[in-house]
Design a protein around this motif. Structure first.
Motif, PDB file in Angstrom:
ATOM      1  N   TYR A  66       0.829  -1.202   0.000  1.00 28.13           N
ATOM      2  CA  TYR A  66       0.000   0.000   0.000  1.00 28.13           C
ATOM      3  C   TYR A  66       0.862   1.250   0.000  1.00 28.13           C
ATOM      4  O   TYR A  66       1.519   1.563   0.986  1.00 28.13           O
ATOM      5  N   MET A  67       0.862   1.939  -1.132  1.00 27.52           N
ATOM      6  CA  MET A  67       1.573   3.218  -1.254  1.00 27.52           C
ATOM      7  C   MET A  67       0.635   4.188  -1.943  1.00 27.52           C
ATOM      8  O   MET A  67      -0.273   3.780  -2.654  1.00 27.52           O
ATOM      9  N   GLY A  68       0.887   5.483  -1.752  1.00 31.38           N
ATOM     10  CA  GLY A  68       0.162   6.483  -2.527  1.00 31.38           C
ATOM     11  C   GLY A  68       0.546   6.301  -3.984  1.00 31.38           C
ATOM     12  O   GLY A  68       1.669   5.921  -4.297  1.00 31.38           O
ATOM     13  N   GLY A  69      -0.355   6.532  -4.888  1.00 27.39           N
ATOM     14  CA  GLY A  69      -0.066   6.279  -6.302  1.00 27.39           C
ATOM     15  C   GLY A  69      -0.202   4.796  -6.577  1.00 27.39           C
ATOM     16  O   GLY A  69      -1.128   4.150  -6.109  1.00 27.39           O
ATOM     17  N   GLN A  70       0.753   4.244  -7.316  1.00 28.03           N
ATOM     18  CA  GLN A  70       0.693   2.823  -7.639  1.00 28.03           C
ATOM     19  C   GLN A  70       0.966   1.972  -6.402  1.00 28.03           C
ATOM     20  O   GLN A  70       1.841   2.280  -5.606  1.00 28.03           O
ATOM     21  N   THR A  71       0.236   0.872  -6.276  1.00 31.33           N
ATOM     22  CA  THR A  71       0.489  -0.075  -5.188  1.00 31.33           C
ATOM     23  C   THR A  71       1.675  -0.958  -5.559  1.00 31.33           C
ATOM     24  O   THR A  71       2.081  -1.024  -6.726  1.00 31.33           O
ATOM     25  N   GLY A  72       2.213  -1.642  -4.568  1.00 31.48           N
ATOM     26  CA  GLY A  72       3.299  -2.581  -4.838  1.00 31.48           C
ATOM     27  C   GLY A  72       2.884  -3.684  -5.799  1.00 31.48           C
ATOM     28  O   GLY A  72       3.681  -4.139  -6.623  1.00 31.48           O
ATOM     29  N   ILE A  73       1.637  -4.114  -5.718  1.00 30.53           N
ATOM     30  CA  ILE A  73       1.119  -5.149  -6.621  1.00 30.53           C
ATOM     31  C   ILE A  73       1.134  -4.624  -8.065  1.00 30.53           C
ATOM     32  O   ILE A  73       1.556  -5.323  -8.990  1.00 30.53           O
ATOM     33  N   GLU A  74       0.708  -3.386  -8.257  1.00 29.76           N
ATOM     34  CA  GLU A  74       0.722  -2.783  -9.599  1.00 29.76           C
ATOM     35  C   GLU A  74       2.146  -2.600 -10.117  1.00 29.76           C
ATOM     36  O   GLU A  74       2.423  -2.839 -11.296  1.00 29.76           O
ATOM     37  N   VAL A  75       3.051  -2.192  -9.224  1.00 33.08           N
ATOM     38  CA  VAL A  75       4.446  -2.017  -9.619  1.00 33.08           C
ATOM     39  C   VAL A  75       5.031  -3.360 -10.039  1.00 33.08           C
ATOM     40  O   VAL A  75       5.719  -3.467 -11.059  1.00 33.08           O
ATOM     41  N   ALA A  76       4.746  -4.418  -9.272  1.00 29.49           N
ATOM     42  CA  ALA A  76       5.244  -5.756  -9.616  1.00 29.49           C
ATOM     43  C   ALA A  76       4.737  -6.189 -10.991  1.00 29.49           C
ATOM     44  O   ALA A  76       5.501  -6.750 -11.790  1.00 29.49           O
ATOM     45  N   ALA A  77       3.476  -5.910 -11.272  1.00 29.09           N
ATOM     46  CA  ALA A  77       2.919  -6.262 -12.581  1.00 29.09           C
ATOM     47  C   ALA A  77       3.654  -5.515 -13.693  1.00 29.09           C
ATOM     48  O   ALA A  77       3.969  -6.101 -14.746  1.00 29.09           O
ATOM     49  N   GLU A  78       3.960  -4.245 -13.470  1.00 29.24           N
ATOM     50  CA  GLU A  78       4.709  -3.459 -14.468  1.00 29.24           C
ATOM     51  C   GLU A  78       6.133  -3.996 -14.640  1.00 29.24           C
ATOM     52  O   GLU A  78       6.650  -4.046 -15.760  1.00 29.24           O
ATOM     53  N   LEU A  79       6.755  -4.393 -13.536  1.00 26.22           N
ATOM     54  CA  LEU A  79       8.104  -4.961 -13.617  1.00 26.22           C
ATOM     55  C   LEU A  79       8.105  -6.221 -14.472  1.00 26.22           C
ATOM     56  O   LEU A  79       8.953  -6.387 -15.353  1.00 26.22           O
ATOM     57  N   ARG A  80       7.158  -7.102 -14.224  1.00 26.31           N
ATOM     58  CA  ARG A  80       7.089  -8.348 -14.993  1.00 26.31           C
ATOM     59  C   ARG A  80       6.737  -8.076 -16.457  1.00 26.31           C
ATOM     60  O   ARG A  80       7.300  -8.695 -17.358  1.00 26.31           O
ATOM     61  N   LYS A  81       5.828  -7.141 -16.679  1.00 28.67           N
ATOM     62  CA  LYS A  81       5.427  -6.783 -18.041  1.00 28.67           C
ATOM     63  C   LYS A  81       6.614  -6.269 -18.853  1.00 28.67           C
ATOM     64  O   LYS A  81       6.730  -6.535 -20.043  1.00 28.67           O
ATOM     65  N   SER A  82       7.531  -5.564 -18.173  1.00 28.97           N
ATOM     66  CA  SER A  82       8.701  -5.019 -18.859  1.00 28.97           C
ATOM     67  C   SER A  82       9.830  -6.045 -18.999  1.00 28.97           C
ATOM     68  O   SER A  82      10.879  -5.734 -19.544  1.00 28.97           O
ATOM     69  N   GLY A  83       9.610  -7.248 -18.480  1.00 26.02           N
ATOM     70  CA  GLY A  83      10.608  -8.305 -18.610  1.00 26.02           C
ATOM     71  C   GLY A  83      11.575  -8.415 -17.453  1.00 26.02           C
ATOM     72  O   GLY A  83      12.507  -9.210 -17.494  1.00 26.02           O
ATOM     73  N   CYS A  84      11.377  -7.644 -16.415  1.00 30.01           N
ATOM     74  CA  CYS A  84      12.257  -7.669 -15.249  1.00 30.01           C
ATOM     75  C   CYS A  84      12.120  -9.015 -14.540  1.00 30.01           C
ATOM     76  O   CYS A  84      11.016  -9.458 -14.244  1.00 30.01           O
ATOM     77  N   LYS A  85      13.239  -9.648 -14.273  1.00 29.02           N
ATOM     78  CA  LYS A  85      13.247 -10.989 -13.681  1.00 29.02           C
ATOM     79  C   LYS A  85      13.613 -11.002 -12.191  1.00 29.02           C
ATOM     80  O   LYS A  85      13.713 -12.065 -11.597  1.00 29.02           O
ATOM     81  N   GLY A  86      13.840  -9.835 -11.586  1.00 30.75           N
ATOM     82  CA  GLY A  86      14.257  -9.780 -10.189  1.00 30.75           C
ATOM     83  C   GLY A  86      13.244 -10.414  -9.250  1.00 30.75           C
ATOM     84  O   GLY A  86      12.047 -10.470  -9.536  1.00 30.75           O
ATOM     85  N   GLU A  87      13.742 -10.909  -8.127  1.00 34.76           N
ATOM     86  CA  GLU A  87      12.881 -11.472  -7.094  1.00 34.76           C
ATOM     87  C   GLU A  87      12.114 -10.348  -6.421  1.00 34.76           C
ATOM     88  O   GLU A  87      12.651  -9.254  -6.232  1.00 34.76           O
ATOM     89  N   ILE A  88      10.857 -10.611  -6.043  1.00 39.30           N
ATOM     90  CA  ILE A  88      10.008  -9.588  -5.435  1.00 39.30           C
ATOM     91  C   ILE A  88       9.548 -10.057  -4.066  1.00 39.30           C
ATOM     92  O   ILE A  88       9.045 -11.174  -3.919  1.00 39.30           O
ATOM     93  N   VAL A  89       9.729  -9.176  -3.078  1.00 38.08           N
ATOM     94  CA  VAL A  89       9.234  -9.414  -1.731  1.00 38.08           C
ATOM     95  C   VAL A  89       8.227  -8.315  -1.444  1.00 38.08           C
ATOM     96  O   VAL A  89       8.551  -7.130  -1.530  1.00 38.08           O
TER      97      VAL A  89
END
Length: 100
Positions: A66-89
């Protein structure tokens, strides 16, 4: 440059609360003491700031759900969509978001 025999780990901490970022950074500092890793930590106050950087360079992400603006869940989706392979906690003090 990483010291010989040590691997470098690039870590992104994304949380809108300074105190929570500090707690994660302190936990990482404890890890560094017992590991043979060199760790480089970058802190971001928002998902937008993280995504505006070069997230592909990070191997590990700590994302506040829970953050103002994009949530962590939304950010993770964008990371994966862009091909980012990093581990997410995902980090949260809310039990309601655990299933997400």
């Amino acid at each position: 440059m990483a010291a010989r025999g040590r691997r470098q780990l690039e870590v992104a901490i994304c949380d809108d609360q300074r105190e929570d970022r500090k707690k994660i950074t302190e936990a990482i500092a404890e890890y560094i003491k017992i590991s043979s890793s060199e760790v480089h930590v970058r802190e971001f106050e928002s998902g937008e700031a993280l995504l505006a950087d070069d997230p592909s360079k990070f191997a590990l992400f700590f994302l506040d759900v829970y953050m103002g603006g994009q949530t962590g869940i939304e950010v993770a989706a964008e990371l994966r969509k862009s091909g980012c392979k990093g581990e997410i906690v995902f980090c949260s003090t809310s039990r309601e978001s655990a299933a997400d």
